[in-house]
Each structure stands twice: as structure tokens, then as C-alpha cells.
Design a protein around this motif. Structure first.
Motif, PDB file in Angstrom:
ATOM      1  N   UNK A 213       2.475 -12.827  -7.762  1.00  0.00           N
ATOM      2  CA  UNK A 213       1.915 -14.075  -7.239  1.00  0.00           C
ATOM      3  C   UNK A 213       1.100 -13.875  -5.966  1.00  0.00           C
ATOM      4  N   UNK A 214       1.114 -12.684  -5.410  1.00  0.00           N
ATOM      5  CA  UNK A 214       0.430 -12.440  -4.144  1.00  0.00           C
ATOM      6  C   UNK A 214      -0.953 -11.870  -4.401  1.00  0.00           C
ATOM      7  N   UNK A 215      -1.994 -12.562  -3.943  1.00  0.00           N
ATOM      8  CA  UNK A 215      -3.370 -12.110  -4.120  1.00  0.00           C
ATOM      9  C   UNK A 215      -3.976 -11.746  -2.767  1.00  0.00           C
ATOM     10  N   UNK A 216      -4.572 -10.572  -2.715  1.00  0.00           N
ATOM     11  CA  UNK A 216      -5.259 -10.108  -1.507  1.00  0.00           C
ATOM     12  C   UNK A 216      -6.706  -9.851  -1.896  1.00  0.00           C
ATOM     13  N   UNK A 217      -7.630 -10.531  -1.263  1.00  0.00           N
ATOM     14  CA  UNK A 217      -9.041 -10.420  -1.624  1.00  0.00           C
ATOM     15  C   UNK A 217      -9.755  -9.396  -0.746  1.00  0.00           C
ATOM     16  N   UNK A 218     -10.888  -8.906  -1.263  1.00  0.00           N
ATOM     17  CA  UNK A 218     -11.753  -7.974  -0.535  1.00  0.00           C
ATOM     18  C   UNK A 218     -10.999  -6.714  -0.101  1.00  0.00           C
ATOM     19  N   UNK A 219     -10.298  -6.104  -1.045  1.00  0.00           N
ATOM     20  CA  UNK A 219      -9.559  -4.889  -0.717  1.00  0.00           C
ATOM     21  C   UNK A 219     -10.487  -3.673  -0.799  1.00  0.00           C
ATOM     22  N   UNK A 220     -10.150  -2.642  -0.014  1.00  0.00           N
ATOM     23  CA  UNK A 220     -10.875  -1.372  -0.101  1.00  0.00           C
ATOM     24  C   UNK A 220      -9.971  -0.269  -0.653  1.00  0.00           C
ATOM     25  N   UNK A 221      -8.670  -0.411  -0.476  1.00  0.00           N
ATOM     26  CA  UNK A 221      -7.743   0.544  -1.071  1.00  0.00           C
ATOM     27  C   UNK A 221      -6.410  -0.142  -1.335  1.00  0.00           C
ATOM     28  N   UNK A 222      -5.753   0.310  -2.401  1.00  0.00           N
ATOM     29  CA  UNK A 222      -4.458  -0.245  -2.787  1.00  0.00           C
ATOM     30  C   UNK A 222      -3.563   0.907  -3.235  1.00  0.00           C
ATOM     31  N   UNK A 223      -2.421   1.059  -2.599  1.00  0.00           N
ATOM     32  CA  UNK A 223      -1.434   2.066  -2.987  1.00  0.00           C
ATOM     33  C   UNK A 223      -0.278   1.363  -3.687  1.00  0.00           C
ATOM     34  N   UNK A 224       0.171   1.939  -4.800  1.00  0.00           N
ATOM     35  CA  UNK A 224       1.229   1.321  -5.600  1.00  0.00           C
ATOM     36  C   UNK A 224       2.253   2.387  -5.978  1.00  0.00           C
ATOM     37  N   UNK A 225       3.526   2.050  -5.831  1.00  0.00           N
ATOM     38  CA  UNK A 225       4.608   2.933  -6.262  1.00  0.00           C
ATOM     39  C   UNK A 225       5.825   2.086  -6.604  1.00  0.00           C
ATOM     40  N   UNK A 226       6.714   2.655  -7.394  1.00  0.00           N
ATOM     41  CA  UNK A 226       7.949   1.948  -7.731  1.00  0.00           C
ATOM     42  C   UNK A 226       8.826   1.852  -6.491  1.00  0.00           C
ATOM     43  N   UNK A 227       9.499   0.716  -6.333  1.00  0.00           N
ATOM     44  CA  UNK A 227      10.286   0.445  -5.131  1.00  0.00           C
ATOM     45  C   UNK A 227      11.750   0.307  -5.520  1.00  0.00           C
ATOM     46  N   UNK A 228      12.471   1.420  -5.477  1.00  0.00           N
ATOM     47  CA  UNK A 228      13.850   1.444  -5.970  1.00  0.00           C
ATOM     48  C   UNK A 228      14.857   0.948  -4.948  1.00  0.00           C
ATOM     49  N   UNK A 229      14.389   0.574  -3.762  1.00  0.00           N
ATOM     50  CA  UNK A 229      15.291  -0.042  -2.784  1.00  0.00           C
ATOM     51  C   UNK A 229      15.770  -1.396  -3.287  1.00  0.00           C
ATOM     52  N   UNK A 230      14.945  -2.059  -4.096  1.00  0.00           N
ATOM     53  CA  UNK A 230      15.292  -3.365  -4.663  1.00  0.00           C
ATOM     54  C   UNK A 230      15.636  -3.173  -6.133  1.00  0.00           C
ATOM     55  N   UNK A 231      16.825  -3.630  -6.525  1.00  0.00           N
ATOM     56  CA  UNK A 231      17.249  -3.582  -7.926  1.00  0.00           C
ATOM     57  C   UNK A 231      17.755  -4.964  -8.322  1.00  0.00           C
TER      58      UNK A 231
END
Length: 253
Positions: A213-231
Motif C-alpha cells: 500500500x506504500x507508494x514512493x514516487x520519483x525513485x532513483x534506486x530501490x533495494x529489496x530483500x526478504x525481512x525475516x525479522x517479521x513473521x
């Protein structure tokens, strides 16, 4: 009797169902509940999961919406017994770290997918690196997404990405309307992979990043990884476990 918190979407059917169920089984704040029952569709289930990140509780969805892939059939009888018999699927979200053209940063979690989407009429140009190694120098496209296994049956499937079983520990990376390279259909990445998207010609071809649901406009870079702290535990009736639904979806025509 288990302590149950009922959460409902704004839809009339869900709200009316919540009133009847709360009168029958009681209702308590989510922070004090043994179980949370989410009433609505898949979209509201995602809202519920985000709502519970700071105080996780097992979530049992009952479908008062349309598709209901993450939901169980709606029934008001024997709810405590259904909760006791339910099987848990453990879901881990993706964490998005986005940097905009102004240098601002924003982080968000996604239980379905993180997607990059062109903002204007021109196609986006995106460089893709995985674990610090460039894998695709330039993808010209409407967008690209990376999804969780649970989210692989959502937007990822609509973009012709592969469905991934929960136990596979894989993350689908799927282009959206790729123009060049035309034949690139995406990739299956290890669950521990860190993916970095760099937007090329960002001022001319602006791109938005969306994590659920979170939209960020005009991005130049985006890093994505699995977040296992939250289960998060999502509960399903024994004959409709999420792993079975994901397998069955692959044979749906």
C-alpha cells in the motif's frame, strides 16, 4: 473460549458480519487477543497483516469480499473449533528501501510484492543488480516486480510470472510489459537475495515504487530483500491450506 479480535473492511457485508460475530463470541483489542479474525477480501487481509506487524497475532480470514485467496469460507458456527483446527502458514514480508530524486529515503514492508511502475507515457529504463552484481544493464518496460511466494499468485501471476510454493524459499522477479530485452521473462531468486533496481533517465522517465500500500514516487534506486525479522501466521482450514491453494492454482485453467 479463545479471546478473539474481529477486524472488518468498510464494506457493509463485512461490518454486519462483525457485529453478529462479536455479539456471539465476544470481542477484544487486538493486543490482547489469542486470534484475530479478518472479515473482508484479500486486500483487507493485507491491511490486517500490516496492522499487526507491531503486535503479531495468528490471523484467520473469512471471506466477505470477492476473490478471497487468502481467506477461508465465511461461516458463523463453531468458530472456536475452526480456529483450533486451523493450520498456520508463516509469511515473511519483503523490505523496500527507496531513494528519491531529492535524496529522501523511505522504507516499507510488503507481504505481496514490491513493484516499480512507470509514472508517465514513456517506458521506464531500469538496471537490475542482485547481491552486488549487475544482472541486467537495461530493462525497458512498464515496470518490474519482485514478490513473496504468497504474493506470487497476485500481481506477479497477472504479469505472467511463476507461481512459487511456500516451501521453495524463492522470490519471483518478473518484468511488466518488457520491451527490451523482449524475450526476458524474469528470474527465480534465492530467498536471501538482495535486489537493487536503479532507474535510468529518472527525470525523463520517472518511476514509482510500490510496496503493497506504500507508494514512493520519483525513485532513483530501490533495494529489496526478504525481512525475516517479521513473521506472520495466517490460518487456514485444514482442507484449504495455503500451500495446497498455491499448488492447485497452477492447474487452474
Amino acid at each position: 473460549m479463545p479471546r478473539i479480535a474481529f477486524l472488518a473492511s468498510p464494506a457493509r457485508l463485512a461490518q454486519e458480519s462483525r457485529v453478529r460475530l462479536a455479539a456471539r463470541y465476544g470481542d477484544c483489542p487486538t493486543a490482547q487477543a489469542d486470534f484475530v479474525v479478518s472479515l473482508g477480501g484479500d486486500g483487507f487481509m493485507l491491511e490486517t497483516l500490516h496492522h499487526l506487524i507491531s503486535h503479531p497475532r495468528p490471523v484467520y480470514g473469512m471471506n466477505c469480499g470477492s476473490v478471497g485467496f487468502l481467506m477461508n469460507a465465511y461461516a458463523e458456527d463453531d468458530l472456536p473449533a475452526r480456529l483450533a483446527r486451523a493450520q498456520a502458514a508463516i509469511l515473511y514480508p519483503l523490505r523496500m528501501h527507496a531513494v528519491t530524486m531529492t535524496g529522501a529515503t523511505e522504507e516499507a514492508l510488503a507481504f505481496n510484492e514490491v513493484s516499480l511502475l512507470r509514472q508517465l507515457r514513456q517506458a521506464a529504463k531500469i538496471r537490475i543488480s542482485i547481491d552486488g552484481r549487475e544482472r541486467l544493464a537495461e530493462l525497458i518496460c512498464d515496470g518490474v516486480l519482485i514478490s513473496t511466494p504468497a504474493g506470487s499468485t497476485a500481481y506477479n501471476l497477472s504479469a505472467h510470472g511463476p507461481i512459487v510454493p511456500l516451501s521453495a524459499n524463492l522470490l519471483p522477479l518478473t518484468p511488466i510489459s518488457a520491451f527490451r530485452p523482449r524475450r526476458w521473462r524474469g528470474a527465480l531468486l534465492p530467498g536471501a537475495a538482495e535486489v537493487v533496481f536503479e532507474v535510468l533517465e529518472a527525470e525523463k522517465r520517472p518511476v514509482a515504487a510500490v510496496a503493497d500500500f506504500t507508494e514512493v514516487r520519483n525513485v532513483v534506486s530501490v533495494a529489496v530483500s526478504e525481512y525475516r525479522t517479521v513473521a506472520t501466521q495466517v490460518l487456514f482450514d485444514p482442507d484449504q491450506a495455503l500451500s495446497e491453494r498455491i499448488i492447485a492454482e497452477q492447474f487452474t485453467v
